[in-house]
Write a protein that holds these residues in place. Sequence first.
Motif, PDB file in Angstrom:
ATOM      1  N   UNK A  42       0.841  -1.190   0.000  1.00 16.17           N
ATOM      2  CA  UNK A  42       0.000   0.000   0.000  1.00 16.17           C
ATOM      3  C   UNK A  42       0.878   1.243   0.000  1.00 16.17           C
ATOM      4  N   UNK A  43       0.411   2.248  -0.704  1.00 15.32           N
ATOM      5  CA  UNK A  43       1.126   3.513  -0.760  1.00 15.32           C
ATOM      6  C   UNK A  43       0.152   4.623  -0.357  1.00 15.32           C
ATOM      7  N   UNK A  49       0.868  16.104  -2.771  1.00 11.53           N
ATOM      8  CA  UNK A  49       2.077  15.468  -3.314  1.00 11.53           C
ATOM      9  C   UNK A  49       2.286  15.816  -4.790  1.00 11.53           C
ATOM     10  N   UNK A  50       3.535  16.030  -5.160  1.00 12.18           N
ATOM     11  CA  UNK A  50       3.920  16.209  -6.557  1.00 12.18           C
ATOM     12  C   UNK A  50       4.212  14.832  -7.149  1.00 12.18           C
ATOM     13  N   UNK A  56       9.105   8.939  -5.375  1.00 14.21           N
ATOM     14  CA  UNK A  56       9.922   8.623  -4.202  1.00 14.21           C
ATOM     15  C   UNK A  56       9.234   7.591  -3.317  1.00 14.21           C
ATOM     16  N   UNK A  57       7.926   7.710  -3.197  1.00 13.19           N
ATOM     17  CA  UNK A  57       7.158   6.747  -2.407  1.00 13.19           C
ATOM     18  C   UNK A  57       7.139   5.375  -3.072  1.00 13.19           C
ATOM     19  N   UNK A  58       7.107   5.373  -4.402  1.00  7.75           N
ATOM     20  CA  UNK A  58       6.993   4.120  -5.148  1.00  7.75           C
ATOM     21  C   UNK A  58       8.333   3.423  -5.386  1.00  7.75           C
ATOM     22  N   UNK A  65      11.837   2.251 -12.099  1.00 10.77           N
ATOM     23  CA  UNK A  65      11.162   3.521 -11.818  1.00 10.77           C
ATOM     24  C   UNK A  65      11.066   4.390 -13.065  1.00 10.77           C
ATOM     25  N   UNK A  66      12.093   4.343 -13.917  1.00 15.56           N
ATOM     26  CA  UNK A  66      12.076   5.155 -15.139  1.00 15.56           C
ATOM     27  C   UNK A  66      10.949   4.721 -16.073  1.00 15.56           C
TER      28      UNK A  66
END
Length: 347
Positions: A42-43, A49-50, A56-58, A65-66
Amino acid sequence: MYIKRILLAIALIGLIAGGIFAYMVYGTFFNPNTNFNNKEAFVYIPSSASFEEVTQLLEPLLLDLDAFASAAERKGYAQNVKGGKYRITRGMNNNEIINSLRSSNIPVKVSFNNQERVEDLAGRIAEQIEADSASLLKAFKDTEFLKSNGFNMENQLSLYIPNSYEFFWNTNAEDFRNRMLKEYKRFWNEDRIAKSKALGMEPNEVVALASIVHKETAKVEERPKVAGLYLNRIKSGMLLQADPTVIYSIKKETGNFDTIIKRVLYKDLESESPYNTYKYPGVPPGPITMPDISAVDAVLNPEKHNYYYMVANVENFGYHMFAEDMAQHNRNKVQYIRWINAQKINR
């Protein structure tokens, strides 16, 4: 002939390039992109949030990530971040992750009970939703809101009916408070209001008395009997003389609600606090704690009897011995005084 070969070569190059592009697009959107072993993760995304903060959270949850960022840009999510609690399941691809973050805000269960002050309630709620305790307390103490809805600074805790509720995690302080007002109005239905009127009490007065009943006994099955006792006192014009109100007055006067008082002393009964029911008639100006629903319903559905006095039953801890007159009460009280002295409880 030569031109045809050139055209075929160009077409072939185009097909290859298109294939490579399609493969890259497919990989960006549809290859699994999670990096955790649990079934789900869960996030919690703050309302302000931007997209950078979301990444950053993910980051700990994703393999690439890219690739996620690229997919999010193409799907327009990077410019349309939404706060809330979101579920990511193991094996999800970027397309599925982004769809979840767009439209699958998951409600959280918010529970609270037994708070003595709105300050305590604000802290408890802040542990469960995005709103912090400062913003919650400001919303709770909004004098215009309180006045327009029949509350004041003394009885405002009555507004919050202890239970479990579903909220979106990113609920703000005002929305939480407003939802609680709706729940309050739902709780005080026609049946409960009719019973309150039959007692000659307003709902907030019922809650104040219920808070005393709640403090006097943790035994739900005994609460209607205790409620009946206090209502007998009110009807006969007696003072409530409830020790929990004296203890609350001491805490309120000192500002120390962490104080533990096991024994009320005679000097405590001289307090000029309006919460001191040994001096002031009727129910106190507000609840001394947040009563359980069982305590509220105990006041609305009291046991009919002729008891006016009670004392803790040291042979059956948690319960009380009841009496109809002072003589019987004094006999019951002997065993309690003997026990409390033996325990050397001086405060």
